[in-house]
Design a protein around this motif. Structure first.
Motif, PDB file in Angstrom:
ATOM      1  N   GLY A  33       0.833  -1.198   0.000  1.00  0.00           N
ATOM      2  CA  GLY A  33       0.000   0.000   0.000  1.00  0.00           C
ATOM      3  C   GLY A  33       0.868   1.248   0.000  1.00  0.00           C
ATOM      4  O   GLY A  33       1.954   1.269  -0.585  1.00  0.00           O
ATOM      5  N   LEU A  34       0.388   2.304   0.628  1.00  0.00           N
ATOM      6  CA  LEU A  34       1.150   3.549   0.712  1.00  0.00           C
ATOM      7  C   LEU A  34       2.174   3.416   1.831  1.00  0.00           C
ATOM      8  O   LEU A  34       1.870   3.618   3.014  1.00  0.00           O
ATOM      9  N   VAL A  35       3.389   3.089   1.450  1.00  0.00           N
ATOM     10  CA  VAL A  35       4.496   2.946   2.414  1.00  0.00           C
ATOM     11  C   VAL A  35       5.126   4.329   2.558  1.00  0.00           C
ATOM     12  O   VAL A  35       5.962   4.743   1.741  1.00  0.00           O
ATOM     13  N   TRP A  36       4.708   5.046   3.565  1.00  0.00           N
ATOM     14  CA  TRP A  36       5.093   6.447   3.684  1.00  0.00           C
ATOM     15  C   TRP A  36       6.596   6.677   3.825  1.00  0.00           C
ATOM     16  O   TRP A  36       7.116   7.639   3.245  1.00  0.00           O
ATOM     17  N   PRO A  37       7.347   5.868   4.567  1.00  0.00           N
ATOM     18  CA  PRO A  37       8.809   6.096   4.597  1.00  0.00           C
ATOM     19  C   PRO A  37       9.454   6.016   3.216  1.00  0.00           C
ATOM     20  O   PRO A  37      10.321   6.828   2.876  1.00  0.00           O
ATOM     21  N   SER A  38       9.010   5.037   2.407  1.00  0.00           N
ATOM     22  CA  SER A  38       9.583   4.909   1.059  1.00  0.00           C
ATOM     23  C   SER A  38       9.201   6.093   0.192  1.00  0.00           C
ATOM     24  O   SER A  38      10.036   6.638  -0.552  1.00  0.00           O
ATOM     25  N   LEU A  39       7.947   6.520   0.276  1.00  0.00           N
ATOM     26  CA  LEU A  39       7.514   7.675  -0.516  1.00  0.00           C
ATOM     27  C   LEU A  39       8.254   8.938  -0.082  1.00  0.00           C
ATOM     28  O   LEU A  39       8.637   9.779  -0.912  1.00  0.00           O
ATOM     29  N   GLY A  40       8.473   9.084   1.225  1.00  0.00           N
ATOM     30  CA  GLY A  40       9.224  10.249   1.710  1.00  0.00           C
ATOM     31  C   GLY A  40      10.659  10.250   1.238  1.00  0.00           C
ATOM     32  O   GLY A  40      11.206  11.297   0.866  1.00  0.00           O
TER      33      GLY A  40
ATOM     34  N   GLU B 234      -4.507   0.368  -1.555  1.00  0.00           N
ATOM     35  CA  GLU B 234      -5.252   0.794  -0.377  1.00  0.00           C
ATOM     36  C   GLU B 234      -6.753   0.724  -0.621  1.00  0.00           C
ATOM     37  O   GLU B 234      -7.530   0.284   0.246  1.00  0.00           O
ATOM     38  N   HIS B 235      -7.201   1.135  -1.818  1.00  0.00           N
ATOM     39  CA  HIS B 235      -8.626   1.046  -2.143  1.00  0.00           C
ATOM     40  C   HIS B 235      -9.089  -0.413  -2.196  1.00  0.00           C
ATOM     41  O   HIS B 235     -10.187  -0.757  -1.717  1.00  0.00           O
ATOM     42  N   ARG B 236      -8.258  -1.297  -2.771  1.00  0.00           N
ATOM     43  CA  ARG B 236      -8.621  -2.703  -2.842  1.00  0.00           C
ATOM     44  C   ARG B 236      -8.726  -3.309  -1.455  1.00  0.00           C
ATOM     45  O   ARG B 236      -9.677  -4.056  -1.149  1.00  0.00           O
ATOM     46  N   LEU B 237      -7.763  -2.995  -0.574  1.00  0.00           N
ATOM     47  CA  LEU B 237      -7.805  -3.518   0.781  1.00  0.00           C
ATOM     48  C   LEU B 237      -9.010  -3.000   1.551  1.00  0.00           C
ATOM     49  O   LEU B 237      -9.626  -3.726   2.340  1.00  0.00           O
TER      50      LEU B 237
END
Length: 307
Positions: free
Chosen positions: A233-240, A293-296
């Motif tokens: 999903g949205l892995v915020w550390p990686s996106l940051g 995230e939408h699928r989950l």
């Protein structure tokens, strides 16, 4: 007895690992020492080969005017080379041995941009003069492989008669290297012809920046591919980290020595591609994460409704 055997095996494994760790530490230490030693050697070599005084033209006559010329700054944007000229008298033009005071009035002309005249009165030392010389045959956007040429003429007269001129050049610009040549005319005038290239340290740092840009971009691309395949999903550390890399490269590129303009060779070789790869990786990772995230969320809602 079994405990004793296990203890003995653990001790043997530790004994085998200990020499390996020592060898690894010694290898790492040797690499570090080699790299540091190579860096110091390169620095000492560049220091010894640059900022040297070169006697480009020395007349055979004892009565002549020495021009101590210091190349202080190369400005590719303004297409100018700044020279600092200091006249020194010799022979009958000097008030005494090793004296910088002129025994006769002398007029020195430097054909720069524009033409500059340096006058020395009798009984006085000539004041040093800044001279701007135009550069040509080079393009700044070729950074860091841009090369230039510069020419300047030096003549001297005293009482309307030509005086032989000698030229002594020192290069002090840390970002460029001058490779000068001098031509002496029969009248005693000297013409300076210099080829100008980037210094070795600028080349090394530029190549390091190119390699670092590609390494960071490929690392971000690899991480994005892993996240996409794992359907994370949205892995915020990686996106940051990806977003920080996108803007960090801009700061790295702007710190390039010599401030090359946007659209230089270094941009087309590394910077533009690295920024594009990182931006695309960040966008694809975010889009894939949003879909996941939408699928989950839908799966959780379906489980809740079924319950």
């Amino acid at each position: 007895m079994q405990v004793t055997t296990d203890d003995t095996s653990a001790t043997d494994r530790a004994a085998h690992r200990s020499p390996r760790r020592c060898w690894r530490f010694a290898a790492v230490l040797a690499v570090v020492v080699t790299l540091c030693g190579s860096g110091i050697g390169l620095y000492l070599n560049e220091r010894d080969t640059r900022e040297q005084t070169r006697e480009l033209a020395v007349p055979s006559t004892p009565d002549w005017i020495e021009l101590d010329v210091t190349a202080q700054d190369v400005d590719p944007t303004a297409q100018q080379l700044t020279l600092y000229v200091t006249p020194v008298p010799h022979g009958r033009f000097a008030a005494g041995p090793d004296s910088q005071t002129f025994a006769r009035p002398v007029e020195i002309t430097v054909t720069g941009t524009p033409k500059v005249t340096i006058r020395a009165a009798e009984g006085e030392a000539a004041a040093s003069q800044l001279v701007q010389v135009g550069t040509y045959d080079g393009t700044k956007t070729d950074y860091p492989f841009d090369r230039y040429r510069a020419e300047a003429g030096f003549t001297a007269t005293s009482g309307g008669a030509a005086v032989p001129v000698g030229l002594v050049l020192t290069d002090t610009d840390p970002f460029f290297v001058l490779r000068p040549q001098a031509t002496t005319a029969s009248s005693g005038a000297v013409t300076l012809d210099a080829r100008i290239t980037r210094s070795r340290s600028t080349f090394i740092l530029s190549w390091f920046m190119i390699a670092a840009m590609w390494a960071i971009a490929l690392a971000v691309l690899g991480a994005a591919e892993v996240l996409y395949r794992k359907r994370e999903g949205l892995v915020w550390p990686s996106l940051g980290w990806m977003a920080a890399s996108l803007f960090a490269l801009i700061g790295m590129r702007n710190a390039a020595p010599g401030a090359p303009p946007i659209g230089s060779l270094i941009d087309y070789v590394a910077f533009f591609w690295a920024e594009g790869l990182i931006a695309a990786s960040l966008a694809c990772t975010a889009w894939s994460g949003i879909r996941t995230e939408h699928r989950l969320r839908r799966e959780r809602e379906a489980v809740t409704e079924a319950a």
